[in-house]
Scaffold this motif. Structure first.
Motif, PDB file in Angstrom:
ATOM      1  N   UNK A   1       0.807  -1.219   0.000  1.00  0.00           N
ATOM      2  CA  UNK A   1       0.000   0.000   0.000  1.00  0.00           C
ATOM      3  C   UNK A   1       0.840   1.270   0.000  1.00  0.00           C
ATOM      4  N   UNK A   2       2.148   1.137   0.149  1.00  0.00           N
ATOM      5  CA  UNK A   2       3.036   2.303   0.137  1.00  0.00           C
ATOM      6  C   UNK A   2       3.344   2.700  -1.304  1.00  0.00           C
ATOM      7  N   UNK A   3       3.777   3.944  -1.485  1.00  0.00           N
ATOM      8  CA  UNK A   3       4.381   4.339  -2.758  1.00  0.00           C
ATOM      9  C   UNK A   3       5.830   3.859  -2.759  1.00  0.00           C
ATOM     10  N   UNK A   4       6.330   3.553  -3.961  1.00  0.00           N
ATOM     11  CA  UNK A   4       7.693   3.044  -4.118  1.00  0.00           C
ATOM     12  C   UNK A   4       8.424   3.852  -5.177  1.00  0.00           C
ATOM     13  N   UNK A   5       9.622   4.306  -4.852  1.00  0.00           N
ATOM     14  CA  UNK A   5      10.506   4.917  -5.836  1.00  0.00           C
ATOM     15  C   UNK A   5      11.552   3.868  -6.215  1.00  0.00           C
ATOM     16  N   UNK A   6      11.542   3.472  -7.491  1.00  0.00           N
ATOM     17  CA  UNK A   6      12.427   2.433  -8.011  1.00  0.00           C
ATOM     18  C   UNK A   6      13.309   3.028  -9.106  1.00  0.00           C
ATOM     19  N   UNK A   7      14.323   2.267  -9.536  1.00  0.00           N
ATOM     20  CA  UNK A   7      15.335   2.880 -10.403  1.00  0.00           C
ATOM     21  C   UNK A   7      15.558   2.166 -11.733  1.00  0.00           C
ATOM     22  N   UNK A   8      14.754   1.147 -12.048  1.00  0.00           N
ATOM     23  CA  UNK A   8      14.965   0.467 -13.333  1.00  0.00           C
ATOM     24  C   UNK A   8      13.696  -0.241 -13.762  1.00  0.00           C
ATOM     25  N   UNK A   9      13.526  -0.448 -15.063  1.00  0.00           N
ATOM     26  CA  UNK A   9      12.370  -1.229 -15.538  1.00  0.00           C
ATOM     27  C   UNK A   9      12.331  -2.636 -14.951  1.00  0.00           C
ATOM     28  N   UNK A  10      13.496  -3.228 -14.754  1.00  0.00           N
ATOM     29  CA  UNK A  10      13.521  -4.573 -14.171  1.00  0.00           C
ATOM     30  C   UNK A  10      12.958  -4.552 -12.753  1.00  0.00           C
TER      31      UNK A  10
ATOM     32  N   UNK B   1       9.686  -6.482 -11.178  1.00  0.00           N
ATOM     33  CA  UNK B   1       9.781  -7.294  -9.963  1.00  0.00           C
ATOM     34  C   UNK B   1       8.770  -6.821  -8.918  1.00  0.00           C
ATOM     35  N   UNK B   2       8.563  -5.511  -8.839  1.00  0.00           N
ATOM     36  CA  UNK B   2       7.588  -4.970  -7.887  1.00  0.00           C
ATOM     37  C   UNK B   2       6.185  -5.489  -8.193  1.00  0.00           C
ATOM     38  N   UNK B   3       5.858  -5.573  -9.468  1.00  0.00           N
ATOM     39  CA  UNK B   3       4.537  -6.082  -9.849  1.00  0.00           C
ATOM     40  C   UNK B   3       4.376  -7.536  -9.426  1.00  0.00           C
ATOM     41  N   UNK B   4       5.442  -8.329  -9.539  1.00  0.00           N
ATOM     42  CA  UNK B   4       5.346  -9.739  -9.132  1.00  0.00           C
ATOM     43  C   UNK B   4       5.172  -9.869  -7.620  1.00  0.00           C
ATOM     44  N   UNK B   5       5.607  -8.857  -6.874  1.00  0.00           N
ATOM     45  CA  UNK B   5       5.438  -8.854  -5.421  1.00  0.00           C
ATOM     46  C   UNK B   5       4.060  -8.334  -5.003  1.00  0.00           C
ATOM     47  N   UNK B   6       3.263  -7.938  -5.996  1.00  0.00           N
ATOM     48  CA  UNK B   6       1.917  -7.474  -5.695  1.00  0.00           C
ATOM     49  C   UNK B   6       1.791  -5.982  -5.471  1.00  0.00           C
ATOM     50  N   UNK B   7       2.841  -5.224  -5.756  1.00  0.00           N
ATOM     51  CA  UNK B   7       2.779  -3.770  -5.623  1.00  0.00           C
ATOM     52  C   UNK B   7       2.027  -3.212  -6.826  1.00  0.00           C
TER      53      UNK B   7
ATOM     54  N   UNK C   1       6.806   4.776  -8.700  1.00  0.00           N
ATOM     55  CA  UNK C   1       7.407   5.945  -9.334  1.00  0.00           C
ATOM     56  C   UNK C   1       8.791   5.516  -9.794  1.00  0.00           C
ATOM     57  N   UNK C   2       9.069   5.654 -11.081  1.00  0.00           N
ATOM     58  CA  UNK C   2      10.326   5.158 -11.636  1.00  0.00           C
ATOM     59  C   UNK C   2      11.289   6.317 -11.862  1.00  0.00           C
ATOM     60  N   UNK C   3      12.408   6.300 -11.126  1.00  0.00           N
ATOM     61  CA  UNK C   3      13.462   7.290 -11.342  1.00  0.00           C
ATOM     62  C   UNK C   3      14.220   6.954 -12.618  1.00  0.00           C
TER      63      UNK C   3
END
Length: 248
Positions: A201-210, A214-220, A226-228
């Protein structure tokens, strides 16, 4: 501390610039590294591989900095490649030489680079930690290259009390910044199972398409990501600014 705090998880020694920028702007945050890096001494045969390589590929900033502590840059004669922009910048600063990196900052991107197409008979060395994807090595071997790994560091999970951290974070954290898939997965393994839906339920700042995948597979949910542009401090601050403007 407010309920809109950022959770910063970069390893110790890699977060100083980012934290200083957050302090300067008065942003509220919690800082908790989850993984430590430890230098692995380079063996004599590995030093020979590095010196005799036709191309050198560095997969992370830690791969560069850990090798930098052990070798003089002048001993590396081969063309230099990096998986991402941040790694390329650090490598260029150390060696003073040109470093090529792909727009797609993943193994797939490296394999698509023009310099990686005609590699039959080449000796290619990949400098990395103790594990990682095998796609790059396999792809280059299929093209006729001889590929070796040089491990310049390894990662160690920091022993932490996940239940105590969850009790603290759920009252304060609205956004989590992570710079590697390993750290993201470590969060899910560290927190108790009842904390996993909270993480999603949190927002996530991530740094790559990969990492996004992976975040989607974890259910996020995709709406929480938010992709940097990359993992350097300026790109991370831009992503944090985007989160502050658009999601609070």
């Amino acid at each position: 501390m407010t309920a809109h705090s950022l959770l910063i998880t970069r390893p110790a020694g890699k977060a100083d610039g980012l934290l200083a920028s957050l302090d300067q702007l008065g942003y509220q945050y919690l800082y908790q590294p989850l993984i430590a890096t430890q230098l692995v001494p380079i063996k004599a045969k590995e030093q020979q591989w590095l010196q005799q390589a036709d191309q050198l590929i560095f997969v992370s900033v830690s791969a560069v900095t850990s090798l930098q502590q052990q070798l003089d840059a002048s001993t590396l004669a081969a063309p230099l490649r990096a998986v991402g922009h941040t790694t390329a910048t650090v490598l260029q600063q150390w060696t003073g030489r040109e470093v090529l990196y792909p727009d797609d900052q993943r193994s797939e991107g490296v394999l698509s680079m023009p310099c990686m197409q005609q590699v039959d008979g080449q000796n290619i060395v990949i400098v990395r930690g103790q594990s990682g994807r095998e796609l790059m090595k396999q792809g280059l071997q299929q093209r006729g290259a001889r590929v070796r790994y040089v491990q310049s560091y390894h990662r160690l999970p920091i022993e932490l009390d996940g239940c105590a951290l969850y009790a603290l974070w759920q009252q304060q954290v609205s956004c989590i910044l992570v710079t590697s898939e390993e750290i993201m997965r470590r969060l899910f393994s560290l927190l108790p199972v009842e904390g996993h839906d909270w993480l999603r339920s949190r927002y996530w700042i991530l740094v790559s398409p990969r990492m996004h995948d992976a975040a989607l597979t974890l259910g996020i949910p995709v709406s929480k990501i938010i992709l940097a542009d990359n993992a350097n401090d300026s790109a991370l601050m831009a992503a944090i600014g985007h989160y502050k403007r658009g999601y609070l």
